[in-house]
Design a protein around this motif. Structure first.
Motif, short mmCIF file in Angstrom:
data_model
loop_
_atom_site.label_atom_id
_atom_site.label_comp_id
_atom_site.label_asym_id
_atom_site.label_seq_id
_atom_site.Cartn_x
_atom_site.Cartn_y
_atom_site.Cartn_z
N PRO A 43 0.80 -1.23 0.00
CA PRO A 43 0.00 0.00 0.00
C PRO A 43 0.83 1.28 0.00
CG PRO A 43 -0.13 -1.09 2.13
CD PRO A 43 0.55 -2.03 1.21
N TYR A 94 0.44 3.87 -3.01
CA TYR A 94 -0.08 5.19 -2.66
C TYR A 94 0.80 6.30 -3.23
CZ TYR A 94 -3.99 6.67 0.29
OH TYR A 94 -5.22 7.11 0.74
N LYS A 95 2.09 6.06 -3.28
CA LYS A 95 3.01 7.09 -3.78
C LYS A 95 2.81 7.38 -5.26
CE LYS A 95 6.88 6.80 -0.52
NZ LYS A 95 8.32 6.51 -0.37
N CYS A 151 -6.24 2.01 -1.63
CA CYS A 151 -5.12 2.01 -0.69
C CYS A 151 -5.55 2.14 0.78
CB CYS A 151 -4.13 3.12 -1.04
SG CYS A 151 -3.04 2.65 -2.40
N GLU A 195 0.81 10.38 -2.55
CA GLU A 195 0.54 10.26 -1.11
C GLU A 195 1.64 9.45 -0.44
OE1 GLU A 195 -0.23 11.17 1.88
OE2 GLU A 195 -2.38 11.29 1.40
N ASP A 196 2.28 10.05 0.56
CA ASP A 196 3.33 9.39 1.34
C ASP A 196 2.99 9.56 2.81
OD1 ASP A 196 5.56 8.29 2.44
OD2 ASP A 196 6.97 9.82 1.72
N VAL A 217 -6.82 4.47 -6.93
CA VAL A 217 -5.74 4.25 -5.96
C VAL A 217 -6.16 4.70 -4.57
CG1 VAL A 217 -3.39 4.91 -5.33
CG2 VAL A 217 -3.93 4.40 -7.71
N SER A 218 -6.77 5.89 -4.45
CA SER A 218 -7.18 6.37 -3.13
C SER A 218 -8.28 5.48 -2.55
CB SER A 218 -7.66 7.82 -3.22
OG SER A 218 -8.74 7.95 -4.12
N GLN A 254 -9.85 9.45 1.28
CA GLN A 254 -8.64 10.26 1.29
C GLN A 254 -8.72 11.34 2.37
OE1 GLN A 254 -5.88 9.70 -0.33
NE2 GLN A 254 -4.86 11.47 0.60
N THR A 278 -6.83 -5.38 -5.63
CA THR A 278 -6.31 -4.23 -6.37
C THR A 278 -6.54 -4.38 -7.86
OG1 THR A 278 -4.62 -3.85 -4.67
CG2 THR A 278 -4.28 -2.81 -6.81
#
Length: 406
Positions: free
Chosen positions: A22, A26-27, A218, A31-32, A214-215, A99, A147
């Protein structure tokens, strides 16, 4: 001959091995979770800029979807056409809310991951006792399946129109290249006449779908990661208790063992409560939105043409699997934490001291209230919750069908 296909076996896993999926995924949208610890300021701010830009683009298209829905639901358009965009709007709202929830709870979530890392088994012997390899393998299989299915939905909607138009134009001699979009959007400009504007809008929409996917995925992957590790700890506690022989130790050793067990058990329960605090509200809105998404997607399947049926069936399946996976892991957390009470009763405690028995009774009483995720107004997340969500979806679906055919 096939030496290059052999996987290198690792004797010891790290905590990061169980959370890498994940975190890396996420990156890809910027997003990190550990951005505050990144000493490379340029990378940190570039990722943050990419994330904000992606969500601004994403929500601009969501506004276009909502505008399309409002315009068509208030016109003479059929209910089928007007509600075609409804599942996508529901999916977008879920992605946005997930998110937002992660952003609000970021520090608490990072602290939870740090706490889980502290109690993660580090040596080869410990990991064999905890059966880490099994949990990692099982978790990764679920993550990959989940996924792939969810991203297949966003990819199919995004790229199907372009692929279809390309095949018809270049291989079947169509006189025009049809400029369609995968999602119903009301653009504030002419998005089809000029080929440059069309492709810019098209790829902007494709990236919007990727950000949403993705959001959406994740946050659930992070939930899977945390529950998998808590389940591992609860099962280790239960197995340790079942294998413990009080007759083989002195009273002092037995009491020391019991006291350490209480501390360990309490910490695992505290961490499970943190998981509940972080994810319970997210799961509540997720289930409500998922009920509507499953309803509208199912409605499109029963009343659309073959092409739309395939696309919406993928959407329908992804939504079902998402709800099922969350309920499955919620059920796993309940059953693994409940095992401890049975393990207390079943292990060899009869000849132990009264102090030891008193501590065991305390552990047994505490295990009567298993660890769980408890969304407001919903029962603890389990397979029963999955059936409740399906029931809600069917009720909405029946109402929609009655309205459409009535």
């Amino acid at each position: 001959m096939f030496g290059f296909m052999k996987k290198v076996k690792r004797d010891v896993f790290t905590f990061e091995d169980l959370t890498r999926f994940p975190m890396v995924f996420y990156k890809t949208i910027g997003e990190d979770l550990y951005s505050e610890r990144d000493k490379n300021l340029l990378r940190r701010y570039l990722l943050r800029f990419y994330l904000v830009l992606g969500f601004l683009n994403f929500n601009a298209y969501v506004v276009g979807e909502i505008a399309y829905f409002i315009v068509h639901i208030t016109s003479t358009t059929t209910l089928l056409e007007a509600t075609a965009v409804a599942p996508c709007i529901g999916f977008s709202f879920m992605a946005d809310f997930k998110q937002f929830g992660l952003t609000v709870n970021r520090k608490i979530l990072v602290k939870l991951l740090d706490d889980l890392k502290e109690i993660f088994p580090m040596t080869k012997e410990q990991q064999e006792a905890y059966n880490v390899a099994f949990y990692k393998k099982h978790m990764n299989r679920v993550m990959w399946l989940f996924t792939i299915l969810c991203m297949t939905y966003t990819s199919s909607f995004s790229f199907y129109p372009a692929i279809k138009s390309t095949i018809k134009y270049y291989f079947f001699g169509s006189e025009i290249f049809e400029r369609n979009y995968g999602f119903h959007i009301l653009f504030p400009y002419d998005a089809e006449t000029d080929i440059t504007i069309y492709w810019i809008s098209y790829w902007g929409l494709a990236h919007c779908a990727y950000v949403a996917g993705v959001s959406y995925v994740c946050v659930d992957l992070v939930l899977i990661t945390t529950i998998t590790q808590l389940t591992m700890h609860f099962n280790y506690l239960a197995n340790t208790l079942e294998d413990y022989d009080g007759d083989a130790h002195t009273d002092e050793e037995n009491v020391k063992f019991a006291q350490n067990l209480v501390v360990y058990h309490s910490r695992a329960l505290d961490l499970s409560e943190e998981v509940n605090n972080i994810f319970s509200l997210l799961i509540l809105w997720n289930f409500i939105a998922a009920s509507l998404v499953i309803c509208f997607a199912g409605f499109q399947i029963t009343a659309s043409n073959v092409e739309d049926i395939v696309l919406y069936f993928i959407f329908f399946s992804a939504s079902l699997v998402q709800v099922f996976v969350v309920c499955y892991y919620g059920d796993e957390m309940i059953s693994s934490s409940s095992r401890i009470g049975a393990a207390v009763f079943n292990h060899n405690w009869l000849s132990c001291s009264s102090k030891y028995k008193m501590i065991m009774r305390y552990i047994m009483m505490r295990s009567q209230k298993p660890a769980s995720i408890r969304p407001p107004t919903f029962p603890p997340i389990s397979f029963n919750t999955f059936m409740k969500v399906i029931s809600m979806s069917y009720q909405f679906f029946a109402l929609l069908r009655t309205t459409y055919y009535g």
